[in-house]
Design a protein around this motif. Structure first.
Motif, PDB file in Angstrom:
ATOM      1  N   ARG A 158       1.477  10.866  46.242  1.00  0.00           N
ATOM      2  CA  ARG A 158       2.233  11.014  45.003  1.00  0.00           C
ATOM      3  C   ARG A 158       2.669   9.650  44.496  1.00  0.00           C
ATOM      4  O   ARG A 158       3.089   8.795  45.260  1.00  0.00           O
ATOM      5  CB  ARG A 158       3.477  11.877  45.224  1.00  0.00           C
ATOM      6  CG  ARG A 158       4.202  12.190  43.942  1.00  0.00           C
ATOM      7  CD  ARG A 158       5.314  13.208  44.141  1.00  0.00           C
ATOM      8  NE  ARG A 158       5.870  13.652  42.881  1.00  0.00           N
ATOM      9  CZ  ARG A 158       6.585  12.893  42.046  1.00  0.00           C
ATOM     10  NH1 ARG A 158       6.812  11.643  42.323  1.00  0.00           N
ATOM     11  NH2 ARG A 158       7.067  13.397  40.934  1.00  0.00           N
ATOM     12  N   SER A 173      -1.152   8.021  33.649  1.00  0.00           N
ATOM     13  CA  SER A 173      -2.122   7.885  34.734  1.00  0.00           C
ATOM     14  C   SER A 173      -1.540   8.391  36.054  1.00  0.00           C
ATOM     15  O   SER A 173      -2.251   8.996  36.860  1.00  0.00           O
ATOM     16  CB  SER A 173      -2.550   6.430  34.899  1.00  0.00           C
ATOM     17  OG  SER A 173      -3.167   5.974  33.736  1.00  0.00           O
ATOM     18  N   ALA A 174      -0.252   8.142  36.283  1.00  0.00           N
ATOM     19  CA  ALA A 174       0.396   8.644  37.504  1.00  0.00           C
ATOM     20  C   ALA A 174       0.425  10.169  37.520  1.00  0.00           C
ATOM     21  O   ALA A 174       0.177  10.786  38.564  1.00  0.00           O
ATOM     22  CB  ALA A 174       1.807   8.083  37.623  1.00  0.00           C
ATOM     23  N   TYR A 190      -3.072  11.301  38.266  1.00  0.00           N
ATOM     24  CA  TYR A 190      -3.361  11.065  39.683  1.00  0.00           C
ATOM     25  C   TYR A 190      -2.698  12.129  40.539  1.00  0.00           C
ATOM     26  O   TYR A 190      -3.325  12.675  41.460  1.00  0.00           O
ATOM     27  CB  TYR A 190      -2.881   9.679  40.101  1.00  0.00           C
ATOM     28  CG  TYR A 190      -3.047   9.436  41.582  1.00  0.00           C
ATOM     29  CD1 TYR A 190      -4.281   9.077  42.103  1.00  0.00           C
ATOM     30  CD2 TYR A 190      -1.971   9.569  42.452  1.00  0.00           C
ATOM     31  CE1 TYR A 190      -4.439   8.869  43.454  1.00  0.00           C
ATOM     32  CE2 TYR A 190      -2.122   9.366  43.806  1.00  0.00           C
ATOM     33  CZ  TYR A 190      -3.361   9.012  44.306  1.00  0.00           C
ATOM     34  OH  TYR A 190      -3.519   8.818  45.652  1.00  0.00           O
ATOM     35  N   ASN A 191      -1.439  12.452  40.262  1.00  0.00           N
ATOM     36  CA  ASN A 191      -0.729  13.465  41.042  1.00  0.00           C
ATOM     37  C   ASN A 191      -1.406  14.834  40.927  1.00  0.00           C
ATOM     38  O   ASN A 191      -1.473  15.584  41.903  1.00  0.00           O
ATOM     39  CB  ASN A 191       0.727  13.552  40.606  1.00  0.00           C
ATOM     40  CG  ASN A 191       1.510  12.318  40.977  1.00  0.00           C
ATOM     41  OD1 ASN A 191       1.134  11.582  41.887  1.00  0.00           O
ATOM     42  ND2 ASN A 191       2.594  12.071  40.261  1.00  0.00           N
ATOM     43  N   ILE A 218      -4.644  15.362  40.372  1.00  0.00           N
ATOM     44  CA  ILE A 218      -5.909  15.293  41.112  1.00  0.00           C
ATOM     45  C   ILE A 218      -5.648  15.334  42.614  1.00  0.00           C
ATOM     46  O   ILE A 218      -6.398  15.964  43.375  1.00  0.00           O
ATOM     47  CB  ILE A 218      -6.691  14.025  40.701  1.00  0.00           C
ATOM     48  CG1 ILE A 218      -7.183  14.185  39.272  1.00  0.00           C
ATOM     49  CG2 ILE A 218      -7.858  13.757  41.643  1.00  0.00           C
ATOM     50  CD1 ILE A 218      -7.802  12.943  38.695  1.00  0.00           C
ATOM     51  N   VAL A 219      -4.568  14.679  43.062  1.00  0.00           N
ATOM     52  CA  VAL A 219      -4.228  14.675  44.483  1.00  0.00           C
ATOM     53  C   VAL A 219      -3.919  16.084  44.961  1.00  0.00           C
ATOM     54  O   VAL A 219      -4.255  16.457  46.087  1.00  0.00           O
ATOM     55  CB  VAL A 219      -3.040  13.711  44.736  1.00  0.00           C
ATOM     56  CG1 VAL A 219      -2.401  13.952  46.079  1.00  0.00           C
ATOM     57  CG2 VAL A 219      -3.520  12.282  44.644  1.00  0.00           C
ATOM     58  N   GLY A 263      -4.964  12.834  48.762  1.00  0.00           N
ATOM     59  CA  GLY A 263      -4.618  11.484  48.317  1.00  0.00           C
ATOM     60  C   GLY A 263      -5.572  10.424  48.828  1.00  0.00           C
ATOM     61  O   GLY A 263      -6.537  10.706  49.532  1.00  0.00           O
TER      62      GLY A 263
END
Length: 116
Positions: free
Chosen positions: A10, A91-92, A95-96, A98-99, A104
């Motif tokens: 995260r 973007s964060a 990313y979270n 997709i994780v 991760g």
């Protein structure tokens, strides 16, 4: 030497915003310095005199000055800094998301023993 695997699962959007803001401001300063140095170099080579002469021959009464170049560069740099700052937390968040689906980043950390 020991090693361990760590997963980055995260990224805080607020943290990404802060880092993105700091990096974009540093990039803006570097951009303006580069434009100023490039202008000075081109002025020393006589390029701006030739461009202003060409503009006058065409019929324009406007000349390209240092203030105009820096103003345009500052405007473009500010737009890019704002976009970069906005895109960092976005973007964060991406990313979270997709994780949550795939996991991760796996990071391998190695610790070295002090020889003292």
């Amino acid at each position: 030497m020991t090693s361990r695997d760590v997963a980055m699962t995260r990224i805080s959007p607020l943290s990404a915003f802060r880092v993105g803001l700091a990096m974009s401001l540093v990039g803006l300063v570097a951009w303006l310095l580069m434009v100023a140095l490039l202008y000075i170099g081109m002025s020393a080579a006589g390029i701006w005199d030739q461009v202003n002469s060409l503009i006058g021959d065409i019929g324009g009464d406007q000349s390209i000055t240092f203030g105009m170049v820096i103003s345009v560069a500052a405007l473009l740099g500010a737009i890019m800094a704002i976009l970069t700052t906005i895109l960092a937390p976005l973007s964060a968040v991406i990313y979270n998301a997709i994780v949550d689906l795939f996991g991760g980043l796996q990071i391998s950390l190695h610790e070295q023993a002090d020889l003292e």
